[in-house]
Every structure is written in structure tokens, then in C-alpha cells.
Scaffold this motif. Structure first.
Motif, PDB file in Angstrom:
ATOM      1  N   ARG A 196      -6.625   6.139   3.051  1.00 49.96           N
ATOM      2  CA  ARG A 196      -7.860   5.645   2.448  1.00 49.96           C
ATOM      3  C   ARG A 196      -8.087   4.171   2.768  1.00 49.96           C
ATOM      4  NH1 ARG A 196      -9.339   2.770  -1.866  1.00 49.96           N
ATOM      5  NH2 ARG A 196      -7.227   2.630  -2.678  1.00 49.96           N
TER       6      ARG A 196
ATOM      7  N   VAL B 199       0.860  -1.179   0.000  1.00 50.20           N
ATOM      8  CA  VAL B 199       0.000   0.000   0.000  1.00 50.20           C
ATOM      9  C   VAL B 199       0.897   1.230   0.000  1.00 50.20           C
ATOM     10  CG1 VAL B 199      -1.803   1.265   1.227  1.00 50.20           C
ATOM     11  CG2 VAL B 199      -1.775  -1.240   1.291  1.00 50.20           C
TER      12      VAL B 199
ATOM     13  N   GLU C 280      -1.802   6.192  -0.147  1.00 42.51           N
ATOM     14  CA  GLU C 280      -3.076   5.479  -0.095  1.00 42.51           C
ATOM     15  C   GLU C 280      -3.405   4.926   1.287  1.00 42.51           C
ATOM     16  OE1 GLU C 280      -5.415   4.926  -2.623  1.00 42.51           O
ATOM     17  OE2 GLU C 280      -4.258   6.521  -3.561  1.00 42.51           O
TER      18      GLU C 280
END
Length: 127
Positions: free
Chosen positions: A29, A22, A26
Motif C-alpha cells: 500500500r 513500514v 503495509e
């Protein structure tokens, strides 16, 4: 009808068994707790379990798979631990065990985690 099973070897298997990477941009989120998760988080006595739950949930939303906690990425652990108010060292992956009964896993996994986050959704930062 013949069925062929593709067996992953070497690097393919290694990639399959590890959670997705990840990007830092990001993480907010992916590892944000949706409103429906509040009830689950409140029942967890150890704050380190919040970290494991949110990591597992985030990875599941991306790949629709569950992963062994000892394979979580250090950067993701550090990010989620900070959001919960812990240090990265406070999360012991070897001690985090996801619920194994089919009902408990399916209850939280199907409670909305499969839906992709939408702009303006009711998702909020964890903690």
C-alpha cells in the motif's frame, strides 16, 4: 510572545531522523506508485532511481517528511527493488539524490502524494 523550541536529544532525535518502519503487510500500500507518478518515473534513466523515488514518496505519504536515502530501511529497499525488477543491492542509497530545487520537490510532492490512499483508488503496483 516567547517561542519555545523543543530540541530532541538522544533516542528522540534518532527516531525523528529515520523513516518510519513500514510493516511487511503495509509495504504494498505504501510503496505503490500512483498514476500521476508515471511521468516522473519515465524521465528517470536509471531503474535504481525508481526505487529511491518510490521509497521517498512512500515515506513522505506517511510522515510528511523527506529522509536521507542512506537511512532507508533494508526491508523497504528490498521490497521496492523487487517490484521494479532489481535486486536490493542494485540500489545505492549513497548515490540517490532527491531533487533539491524547491520547484521540482514541490511539484511532485504536491501532485497528490499528500492524499491518503483510498479503497478503489487509481494506485497501482510499481514497475
Amino acid at each position: 510572545m516567547a517561542t519555545h523550541l523543543r530540541i530532541h536529544l538522544g533516542k528522540e532525535r534518532e527516531l525523528y531522523e529515520h523513516p518510519p518502519l513500514v510493516p511487511a503487510a503495509e509495504q504494498a500500500r505504501v510503496f505503490t506508485a500512483p498514476d500521476w507518478a508515471d511521468a516522473h518515473l519515465l524521465r528517470m534513466l536509471a531503474p535504481a532511481n525508481h526505487v529511491g523515488f518510490l521509497l521517498q514518496l512512500g515515506y513522505f505519504q506517511i510522515s510528511q517528511r523527506f529522509y536521507v536515502a542512506t537511512r532507508y530501511h533494508a526491508a523497504d529497499i528490498a521490497y521496492v527493488a523487487q517490484q521494479v525488477g532489481l535486486g536490493a543491492d542494485d540500489f545505492a542509497a549513497a548515490r540517490f539524490i532527491m531533487p533539491t530545487s524547491s520547484s521540482s520537490v514541490s511539484n511532485w510532492a504536491s501532485a497528490g502524494s499528500r492524499r491518503p490512499p483510498q479503497t478503489g483508488s487509481t494506485r497501482r503496483p510499481c514497475a
